[in-house]
Design a protein around this motif. Structure first.
Motif, PDB file in Angstrom:
ATOM      1  N   ARG A   1       5.576  21.111  11.192  1.00 35.03           N
ATOM      2  CA  ARG A   1       4.326  20.381  11.119  1.00 35.03           C
ATOM      3  C   ARG A   1       4.466  19.275  10.078  1.00 35.03           C
ATOM      4  NH1 ARG A   1      -1.236  22.772   8.830  1.00 35.03           N
ATOM      5  NH2 ARG A   1      -1.982  20.737   8.279  1.00 35.03           N
ATOM      6  N   GLU A   2       4.107  18.098  10.445  1.00 34.93           N
ATOM      7  CA  GLU A   2       4.189  16.966   9.535  1.00 34.93           C
ATOM      8  C   GLU A   2       2.921  16.827   8.711  1.00 34.93           C
ATOM      9  OE1 GLU A   2       5.468  13.168  10.884  1.00 34.93           O
ATOM     10  OE2 GLU A   2       6.864  14.042  12.322  1.00 34.93           O
ATOM     11  N   GLY A   3       3.104  16.366   7.503  1.00 33.60           N
ATOM     12  CA  GLY A   3       1.968  16.090   6.631  1.00 33.60           C
ATOM     13  C   GLY A   3       1.652  14.610   6.655  1.00 33.60           C
ATOM     14  N   PRO A   4       0.663  14.220   5.893  1.00 37.52           N
ATOM     15  CA  PRO A   4       0.310  12.794   5.833  1.00 37.52           C
ATOM     16  C   PRO A   4       1.426  11.990   5.179  1.00 37.52           C
ATOM     17  CG  PRO A   4      -0.999  14.067   4.271  1.00 37.52           C
ATOM     18  CD  PRO A   4      -0.200  15.042   5.075  1.00 37.52           C
ATOM     19  N   GLY A   5       1.536  10.739   5.554  1.00 41.87           N
ATOM     20  CA  GLY A   5       2.554   9.869   4.991  1.00 41.87           C
ATOM     21  C   GLY A   5       2.169   9.380   3.606  1.00 41.87           C
ATOM     22  N   LEU A   6       3.110   8.718   2.953  1.00 46.76           N
ATOM     23  CA  LEU A   6       2.892   8.234   1.597  1.00 46.76           C
ATOM     24  C   LEU A   6       1.717   7.266   1.522  1.00 46.76           C
ATOM     25  CD1 LEU A   6       3.786   8.119  -1.350  1.00 46.76           C
ATOM     26  CD2 LEU A   6       5.391   6.316  -0.700  1.00 46.76           C
ATOM     27  N   SER A   7       1.657   6.329   2.456  1.00 43.71           N
ATOM     28  CA  SER A   7       0.554   5.354   2.401  1.00 43.71           C
ATOM     29  C   SER A   7      -0.796   6.042   2.583  1.00 43.71           C
ATOM     30  CB  SER A   7       0.745   4.256   3.446  1.00 43.71           C
ATOM     31  OG  SER A   7       0.741   4.793   4.744  1.00 43.71           O
ATOM     32  N   GLU A   8      -0.846   7.041   3.433  1.00 43.10           N
ATOM     33  CA  GLU A   8      -2.102   7.763   3.634  1.00 43.10           C
ATOM     34  C   GLU A   8      -2.485   8.541   2.371  1.00 43.10           C
ATOM     35  OE1 GLU A   8      -4.120  11.109   6.558  1.00 43.10           O
ATOM     36  OE2 GLU A   8      -2.279  10.115   7.190  1.00 43.10           O
ATOM     37  N   LEU A   9      -1.506   9.165   1.724  1.00 46.69           N
ATOM     38  CA  LEU A   9      -1.791   9.908   0.497  1.00 46.69           C
ATOM     39  C   LEU A   9      -2.276   8.987  -0.620  1.00 46.69           C
ATOM     40  CD1 LEU A   9       1.219  12.387   0.498  1.00 46.69           C
ATOM     41  CD2 LEU A   9      -1.191  12.931   0.901  1.00 46.69           C
ATOM     42  N   VAL A  10      -1.635   7.833  -0.766  1.00 47.09           N
ATOM     43  CA  VAL A  10      -2.066   6.869  -1.787  1.00 47.09           C
ATOM     44  C   VAL A  10      -3.481   6.392  -1.481  1.00 47.09           C
ATOM     45  CG1 VAL A  10      -1.628   4.574  -2.762  1.00 47.09           C
ATOM     46  CG2 VAL A  10       0.283   6.131  -2.372  1.00 47.09           C
ATOM     47  N   HIS A  11      -3.716   6.046  -0.226  1.00 47.85           N
ATOM     48  CA  HIS A  11      -5.052   5.577   0.182  1.00 47.85           C
ATOM     49  C   HIS A  11      -6.110   6.647  -0.079  1.00 47.85           C
ATOM     50  CE1 HIS A  11      -8.055   3.390   2.485  1.00 47.85           C
ATOM     51  NE2 HIS A  11      -8.302   4.508   3.139  1.00 47.85           N
ATOM     52  N   GLN A  12      -5.834   7.878   0.295  1.00 48.71           N
ATOM     53  CA  GLN A  12      -6.793   8.967   0.096  1.00 48.71           C
ATOM     54  C   GLN A  12      -7.074   9.192  -1.390  1.00 48.71           C
ATOM     55  OE1 GLN A  12      -5.135  12.384   2.078  1.00 48.71           O
ATOM     56  NE2 GLN A  12      -5.725  11.656   4.116  1.00 48.71           N
ATOM     57  N   GLY A  40      13.384  -0.972   1.101  1.00 48.40           N
ATOM     58  CA  GLY A  40      12.214  -1.403   1.865  1.00 48.40           C
ATOM     59  C   GLY A  40      10.961  -0.584   1.649  1.00 48.40           C
ATOM     60  N   LEU A  41      11.036   0.487   0.858  1.00 49.74           N
ATOM     61  CA  LEU A  41       9.859   1.340   0.660  1.00 49.74           C
ATOM     62  C   LEU A  41       8.676   0.574   0.062  1.00 49.74           C
ATOM     63  CD1 LEU A  41       8.583   4.226   0.782  1.00 49.74           C
ATOM     64  CD2 LEU A  41       9.258   4.418  -1.601  1.00 49.74           C
ATOM     65  N   PRO A  42       8.860  -0.204  -1.005  1.00 57.06           N
ATOM     66  CA  PRO A  42       7.705  -0.918  -1.568  1.00 57.06           C
ATOM     67  C   PRO A  42       7.044  -1.866  -0.561  1.00 57.06           C
ATOM     68  CG  PRO A  42       9.535  -0.962  -3.105  1.00 57.06           C
ATOM     69  CD  PRO A  42      10.061  -0.407  -1.818  1.00 57.06           C
ATOM     70  N   THR A  43       7.850  -2.594   0.196  1.00 50.99           N
ATOM     71  CA  THR A  43       7.321  -3.532   1.186  1.00 50.99           C
ATOM     72  C   THR A  43       6.567  -2.796   2.282  1.00 50.99           C
ATOM     73  OG1 THR A  43       9.203  -4.962   0.733  1.00 50.99           O
ATOM     74  CG2 THR A  43       7.959  -5.415   2.736  1.00 50.99           C
ATOM     75  N   ARG A  44       7.133  -1.704   2.753  1.00 50.92           N
ATOM     76  CA  ARG A  44       6.496  -0.910   3.813  1.00 50.92           C
ATOM     77  C   ARG A  44       5.191  -0.294   3.321  1.00 50.92           C
ATOM     78  NH1 ARG A  44       7.947   2.578   8.207  1.00 50.92           N
ATOM     79  NH2 ARG A  44       5.967   3.407   8.926  1.00 50.92           N
ATOM     80  N   LEU A  45       5.209   0.223   2.101  1.00 51.46           N
ATOM     81  CA  LEU A  45       4.002   0.832   1.542  1.00 51.46           C
ATOM     82  C   LEU A  45       2.896  -0.209   1.411  1.00 51.46           C
ATOM     83  CD1 LEU A  45       2.518   3.240   0.314  1.00 51.46           C
ATOM     84  CD2 LEU A  45       3.582   2.665  -1.880  1.00 51.46           C
ATOM     85  N   ARG A  52      -4.232  -0.235   6.486  1.00 49.60           N
ATOM     86  CA  ARG A  52      -5.204   0.860   6.389  1.00 49.60           C
ATOM     87  C   ARG A  52      -6.504   0.363   5.753  1.00 49.60           C
ATOM     88  NH1 ARG A  52      -4.539   6.018   7.109  1.00 49.60           N
ATOM     89  NH2 ARG A  52      -2.286   5.819   7.131  1.00 49.60           N
ATOM     90  N   HIS A  53      -6.392  -0.468   4.698  1.00 54.05           N
ATOM     91  CA  HIS A  53      -7.580  -1.007   4.035  1.00 54.05           C
ATOM     92  C   HIS A  53      -8.358  -1.913   4.988  1.00 54.05           C
ATOM     93  CE1 HIS A  53     -10.018  -1.945   0.541  1.00 54.05           C
ATOM     94  NE2 HIS A  53      -9.955  -3.211   0.864  1.00 54.05           N
ATOM     95  N   LEU A  54      -7.636  -2.731   5.735  1.00 51.11           N
ATOM     96  CA  LEU A  54      -8.280  -3.620   6.707  1.00 51.11           C
ATOM     97  C   LEU A  54      -9.044  -2.814   7.752  1.00 51.11           C
ATOM     98  CD1 LEU A  54      -8.757  -6.421   7.963  1.00 51.11           C
ATOM     99  CD2 LEU A  54      -6.570  -6.155   9.145  1.00 51.11           C
ATOM    100  N   ALA A  55      -8.413  -1.782   8.269  1.00 49.81           N
ATOM    101  CA  ALA A  55      -9.028  -0.990   9.328  1.00 49.81           C
ATOM    102  C   ALA A  55     -10.194  -0.134   8.827  1.00 49.81           C
ATOM    103  CB  ALA A  55      -7.974  -0.105   9.987  1.00 49.81           C
ATOM    104  N   GLU A  56     -10.008   0.519   7.675  1.00 52.51           N
ATOM    105  CA  GLU A  56     -10.997   1.495   7.234  1.00 52.51           C
ATOM    106  C   GLU A  56     -12.059   0.935   6.289  1.00 52.51           C
ATOM    107  OE1 GLU A  56      -9.150   5.106   5.891  1.00 52.51           O
ATOM    108  OE2 GLU A  56      -7.729   5.069   7.544  1.00 52.51           O
TER     109      GLU A  56
END
Length: 119
Positions: A1-12, A40-45, A52-56
């Motif tokens: 089972r996968e958990g939330p991704g890094l960007s989702e955790l930071v956003h939450q 590429g992690l910083p750019t991807r994040l 996510r901010h735009l959408a939510e």
């Protein structure tokens, strides 16, 4: 089972913070630790957090995205920042609060209960 991704955790985490500090938190995201060294992690994040901010938060209103300040700090020595931070904290605690430290001998003699006596 996968958990939330890094960007989702930071956003939450930021969204769970007081509304008055969210702007500052988005402007000062700091990466540290060896697992943040992936290319590429910083750019991807940053891209994921913007999307996510735009959408939510902005409900798709891209015109307001220019006001959104997001900065991902990725210092080159971040691989060892967790250790260095812990070492600095331990040094400060040793100098200012020496009686709070538990020696190995104390722990072996008294067991976990020593934490409550020293705490």
């Amino acid at each position: 089972r996968e958990g939330p991704g890094l960007s989702e955790l930071v956003h939450q985490a930021i969204q769970a913070s007081d509304i008055h500090v969210r702007k500052e938190l988005y402007a000062h995201v700091l990466l540290s630790g060896g697992s943040t060294m992936f290319p590429g992690l910083p750019t991807r994040l940053e891209a994921d957090l913007r999307a996510r901010h735009l959408a939510e938060a902005l409900k798709g209103d891209a015109s307001r995205l220019t006001q959104f300040k997001l900065h991902i700090e990725d210092p080159p020595r971040r691989k060892h920042m967790v250790f260095l931070g812990g070492a600095v904290l331990a040094q400060l605690m040793q100098e200012t609060n020496a009686e709070a430290w538990i020696s190995r001998e104390e722990f072996l003699e008294e067991g976990p209960a020593v934490i409550w006596r020293k705490g």
